[in-house]
Enzyme design. Structure first.
Site, mmCIF file in Angstrom:
data_model
loop_
_atom_site.group_PDB
_atom_site.id
_atom_site.type_symbol
_atom_site.label_atom_id
_atom_site.label_comp_id
_atom_site.label_asym_id
_atom_site.label_seq_id
_atom_site.Cartn_x
_atom_site.Cartn_y
_atom_site.Cartn_z
ATOM 1 N NE ARG A 38 -2.226 -1.578 3.443
ATOM 2 C CZ ARG A 38 -2.063 -1.695 4.879
ATOM 3 N NH1 ARG A 38 -3.698 -1.015 5.052
ATOM 4 N NH2 ARG A 38 -1.617 -1.996 6.267
ATOM 5 C CG ASP A 65 -5.990 -1.516 -0.463
ATOM 6 O OD1 ASP A 65 -5.795 -2.113 0.419
ATOM 7 O OD2 ASP A 65 -6.598 -0.636 -0.247
ATOM 8 C CE1 TYR A 161 -2.179 -14.146 10.374
ATOM 9 C CE2 TYR A 161 -1.698 -15.949 12.106
ATOM 10 C CZ TYR A 161 -1.512 -14.952 11.233
ATOM 11 O OH TYR A 161 0.064 -14.933 10.113
ATOM 12 C CE LYS A 165 -1.177 -16.143 7.350
ATOM 13 N NZ LYS A 165 -1.141 -15.700 6.015
ATOM 14 C CB VAL A 196 9.476 -13.744 10.984
ATOM 15 C CG1 VAL A 196 10.559 -14.225 10.401
ATOM 16 C CG2 VAL A 196 9.542 -15.745 10.713
#
Length: 315
Positions: A38, A65, A161, A165, A196
């Site tokens: 974005r 976007d 979330y 996934k 990470v």
């Protein structure tokens, strides 16, 4: 990576973290990389750094976007016009909002679906269309997933979330099956990192930076460059080999238990990805492991593991 020199890769979410590291690695290998986000200010800076470093490839920033399908389609149209098309599509962009299942806001859920699931699917469809139009039969679609796509984290903030996934896990397998049915040698891979150290946690917990920092301070985390290495490994596989799944995690040492442990050990043990030998204390100094599932393109699945000091898997 020799065969990829001069060819075009699209990396979504390329402004920071894993996306930026992957974009840099591919440019270093001589690819023409379209990095989208974005905000492209950081991608423009990274492009200049790559050029100054003398990398043989190029990084082309593109503002997009990914929650807007029209902008995605416009991006693919521009890539077709300027660069002929996409040979490698790396669906890296993803986000999380603190929206629990029982009390979360619909807008947050919808945004996660738009970016983590729909944008990935649209980019995959358009990349495949680009490959087929140009008779590219050795292209590659790589989805940057998460360990959250294989087990549900015991935290309400993460549940929706994780659902997105899990969708990525299913979508990648579906893509692989459809590619096989289409009798093509285009490959599909799902890379699922553990934690990470990037800006992800700070964006996820944007109202509580101390909580975000604690995520990374609690263990030795993977680096974005580790995932970039996994991407180049996947792309470097011989044309007849498909790495269908790659799971990356960092090992930490627990003095109280005297063994090398991973927070997701139960998952790896149940899937027989990792031999019990990996738990030995003498492995604690290892930087990490990448467990991968391999198959011959058009062939049967097999499992293998890569890491320093390779060992056999459980039968």
């Amino acid at each position: 990576m020799e065969r990829w020199k001069g060819r075009v890769a699209l990396v979504t979410g390329a402004s920071v973290g894993i996306g930026a590291a992957v974009a840099r690695a591919l440019v270093q290998q001589g690819m023409r990389v379209v990095g989208c986000a974005r905000n492209v200010d950081k991608i423009e800076k990274l492009s200049a750094e790559c050029q100054s470093a003398g990398y043989s490839g190029t990084l082309i920033p593109y503002k997009c976007d990914l929650s807007n399908e029209e902008e995605i389609l416009s991006m693919f149209s521009a890539i077709k016009t300027l660069h002929k098309g996409v040979d490698v599509c790396i669906n890296n962009a993803g986000l999380a909002h603190n929206e629990p299942l029982l009390s979360g806001k619909t807008d947050g859920w919808r945004n996660m679906i738009d970016v983590n699931v729909l944008a990935l699917s649209i980019c995959t469809r358009e990349a495949y269309k680009s490959m087929k139009e140009r008779n590219v039969d050795d292209g590659h679609i790589i989805n940057i997933n998460s360990m959250g796509g294989h087990r549900v984290v015991p935290s309400a903030d993460e549940h929706f979330y994780c659902a997105t996934k899990y969708a990525v896990t299913a979508l990648t397998e579906g893509i692989r099956q459809e590619l096989r049915e289409a009798n093509t040698h285009i490959r599909a891979t799902c890379i699922s990192p553990g934690i990470v150290e990037t800006e992800f946690a700070f964006r996820h917990h944007n109202s509580d930076p101390e909580k975000a920092a604690a995520v990374y301070e609690s263990m030795k985390c993977l680096k974005a460059e580790d995932i970039a290495s996994a991407v180049t490994f996947v792309l470097s596989a011989p044309a007849h080999v498909q790495v269908s799944r790659s799971v990356s995690f960092s090992l930490t040492f627990s003095p109280s238990k005297g063994s090398a442990l991973c927070g997701d050990w139960f998952l790896y043990r149940s899937l027989s990805f990792v031999s019990p030998d990996w738990r030995c204390a003498d492995e604690a100094s290892r930087a990490g492991l990448i467990a991968v599932e391999l198959e011959a393109v058009g062939g049967a699945d097999q499992t293998a593991a890569m890491g320093r000091g390779q060992r056999g898997l459980e039968p």
